[in-house]
Design a protein around this motif. Structure first.
Motif, PDB file in Angstrom:
ATOM      1  N   THR A  32       0.850  -1.171   0.000  1.00  0.00           N
ATOM      2  CA  THR A  32       0.000   0.000   0.000  1.00  0.00           C
ATOM      3  C   THR A  32       0.897   1.236   0.000  1.00  0.00           C
ATOM      4  N   GLY A  33       0.401   2.314  -0.579  1.00  0.00           N
ATOM      5  CA  GLY A  33       1.173   3.553  -0.656  1.00  0.00           C
ATOM      6  C   GLY A  33       0.725   4.371  -1.844  1.00  0.00           C
ATOM      7  N   ASP A  34       1.099   5.630  -1.841  1.00  0.00           N
ATOM      8  CA  ASP A  34       0.705   6.536  -2.921  1.00  0.00           C
ATOM      9  C   ASP A  34       1.286   6.117  -4.264  1.00  0.00           C
ATOM     10  N   LEU A  35       0.711   6.646  -5.334  1.00  0.00           N
ATOM     11  CA  LEU A  35       1.275   6.457  -6.670  1.00  0.00           C
ATOM     12  C   LEU A  35       2.714   6.959  -6.663  1.00  0.00           C
ATOM     13  N   GLY A 138      -8.023 -10.617   9.856  1.00  0.00           N
ATOM     14  CA  GLY A 138      -8.608 -10.437   8.533  1.00  0.00           C
ATOM     15  C   GLY A 138      -7.665 -10.714   7.382  1.00  0.00           C
ATOM     16  N   LEU A 139      -6.476 -11.230   7.668  1.00  0.00           N
ATOM     17  CA  LEU A 139      -5.466 -11.411   6.628  1.00  0.00           C
ATOM     18  C   LEU A 139      -5.266 -12.879   6.289  1.00  0.00           C
ATOM     19  N   PRO A 140      -4.964 -13.156   5.021  1.00  0.00           N
ATOM     20  CA  PRO A 140      -4.582 -14.527   4.677  1.00  0.00           C
ATOM     21  C   PRO A 140      -3.217 -14.829   5.297  1.00  0.00           C
ATOM     22  N   HIS A 141      -2.930 -16.066   5.497  1.00  0.00           N
ATOM     23  CA  HIS A 141      -1.654 -16.414   6.130  1.00  0.00           C
ATOM     24  C   HIS A 141      -0.878 -17.347   5.248  1.00  0.00           C
ATOM     25  N   PRO A 142       0.397 -17.210   5.157  1.00  0.00           N
ATOM     26  CA  PRO A 142       1.218 -16.123   5.695  1.00  0.00           C
ATOM     27  C   PRO A 142       1.105 -14.871   4.828  1.00  0.00           C
ATOM     28  N   CYS A 143       1.243 -13.723   5.455  1.00  0.00           N
ATOM     29  CA  CYS A 143       1.064 -12.446   4.757  1.00  0.00           C
ATOM     30  C   CYS A 143       2.064 -11.432   5.289  1.00  0.00           C
ATOM     31  N   ARG A 144       2.618 -10.636   4.379  1.00  0.00           N
ATOM     32  CA  ARG A 144       3.452  -9.492   4.751  1.00  0.00           C
ATOM     33  C   ARG A 144       2.769  -8.248   4.205  1.00  0.00           C
ATOM     34  N   LEU A 145       2.487  -7.304   5.079  1.00  0.00           N
ATOM     35  CA  LEU A 145       1.963  -6.013   4.654  1.00  0.00           C
ATOM     36  C   LEU A 145       3.108  -5.017   4.641  1.00  0.00           C
ATOM     37  N   ALA A 146       3.161  -4.201   3.594  1.00  0.00           N
ATOM     38  CA  ALA A 146       4.199  -3.170   3.483  1.00  0.00           C
ATOM     39  C   ALA A 146       3.553  -1.856   3.082  1.00  0.00           C
ATOM     40  N   TRP A 147       3.923  -0.803   3.778  1.00  0.00           N
ATOM     41  CA  TRP A 147       3.406   0.527   3.519  1.00  0.00           C
ATOM     42  C   TRP A 147       4.573   1.389   3.063  1.00  0.00           C
ATOM     43  N   LEU A 148       4.463   1.938   1.856  1.00  0.00           N
ATOM     44  CA  LEU A 148       5.509   2.793   1.300  1.00  0.00           C
ATOM     45  C   LEU A 148       5.003   4.229   1.325  1.00  0.00           C
ATOM     46  N   GLN A 149       5.779   5.122   1.924  1.00  0.00           N
ATOM     47  CA  GLN A 149       5.383   6.520   2.052  1.00  0.00           C
ATOM     48  C   GLN A 149       6.493   7.439   1.568  1.00  0.00           C
ATOM     49  N   PHE A 150       6.095   8.537   0.899  1.00  0.00           N
ATOM     50  CA  PHE A 150       7.041   9.589   0.546  1.00  0.00           C
ATOM     51  C   PHE A 150       7.469  10.285   1.834  1.00  0.00           C
ATOM     52  N   GLN A 151       8.771  10.443   2.027  1.00  0.00           N
ATOM     53  CA  GLN A 151       9.287  11.279   3.104  1.00  0.00           C
ATOM     54  C   GLN A 151       9.805  12.581   2.518  1.00  0.00           C
ATOM     55  N   SER A 152      10.420  12.457   1.347  1.00  0.00           N
ATOM     56  CA  SER A 152      10.905  13.601   0.585  1.00  0.00           C
ATOM     57  C   SER A 152      11.116  13.102  -0.839  1.00  0.00           C
ATOM     58  N   GLU A 153      11.553  13.975  -1.698  1.00  0.00           N
ATOM     59  CA  GLU A 153      11.795  13.557  -3.082  1.00  0.00           C
ATOM     60  C   GLU A 153      12.847  12.457  -3.162  1.00  0.00           C
ATOM     61  N   GLN A 154      13.754  12.431  -2.188  1.00  0.00           N
ATOM     62  CA  GLN A 154      14.833  11.453  -2.190  1.00  0.00           C
ATOM     63  C   GLN A 154      14.644  10.304  -1.204  1.00  0.00           C
ATOM     64  N   GLU A 155      13.590  10.327  -0.395  1.00  0.00           N
ATOM     65  CA  GLU A 155      13.429   9.291   0.623  1.00  0.00           C
ATOM     66  C   GLU A 155      12.027   8.695   0.614  1.00  0.00           C
ATOM     67  N   ARG A 156      11.998   7.367   0.814  1.00  0.00           N
ATOM     68  CA  ARG A 156      10.751   6.648   0.996  1.00  0.00           C
ATOM     69  C   ARG A 156      10.857   5.870   2.309  1.00  0.00           C
TER      70      ARG A 156
END
Length: 165
Positions: A32-35, A138-156
């Motif tokens: 999950t995370g922004d475009l 509510g998750l299938p198993h095994p499952c890894r959730l990852a959240w990607l977020q902009f911190q700056s133009e150079q960092e996620r």
């Protein structure tokens, strides 16, 4: 819960490549995370780490791309154009999400598991250290959730957590 900071696409791909040694058939990796946050770059690294010879691209318009030739099949789904679980079922993608025969990576996982992902993100934002039962339930198993977020133009910021491993 594990937190990483990526400073460029190569670091994001390297993280995906490292994850390839941790995952095996039956795993669902929900992103999950922004475009533009780096979800597809992470999948590129995962495919490389599995030894997949194919060029990885975003399946936004195809909804799903299968990659073979590596250690295990990799199924890359992109749910951006679908709104909710009934549309996902109608598109014929449920079999990949519920009974993976390889490693399944799902971009926009919140379209398939909205309550579980929302609970997980809420916990991350509150910086709670302990697992909440409603997240894993509510998750299938095994499952890894990852959240990607902009911190700056150079960092996620890339935060991930495993459930049912």
């Amino acid at each position: 819960m594990v937190t990483n900071i990526s400073h460029n696409p190569q670091e994001t791909e390297a993280l995906g490549e490292a994850w390839a040694s941790e995952l095996s058939p039956g795993w669902l990796l929900g992103l999950t995370g922004d475009l533009g946050a780096g979800k597809t770059q992470l999948v590129r690294g995962l495919a490389r780490g599995l030894g997949c010879p194919d060029r990885v691209h975003s399946p936004s318009f195809a909804l799903m791309v299968e990659y073979h030739g590596g250690r295990w099949p990799l199924y890359h789904l992109d749910l951006y154009r679908l709104n909710d679980p009934p549309e996902i079922v109608a598109a014929g993608l449920e079999e990949y999400l519920c009974n993976p025969q390889g490693i399944v990576v799902v971009e926009w996982i919140e379209r398939w598991l909205p309550e579980a992902v929302a609970a997980w993100q809420k916990r991350l934002q509150a910086n709670l250290a302990s697992a909440l039962p409603e997240v894993g339930a509510g998750l299938p198993h095994p499952c890894r959730l990852a959240w990607l977020q902009f911190q700056s133009e150079q960092e996620r910021l890339i935060v991930h957590e495993d459930f049912g491993a």
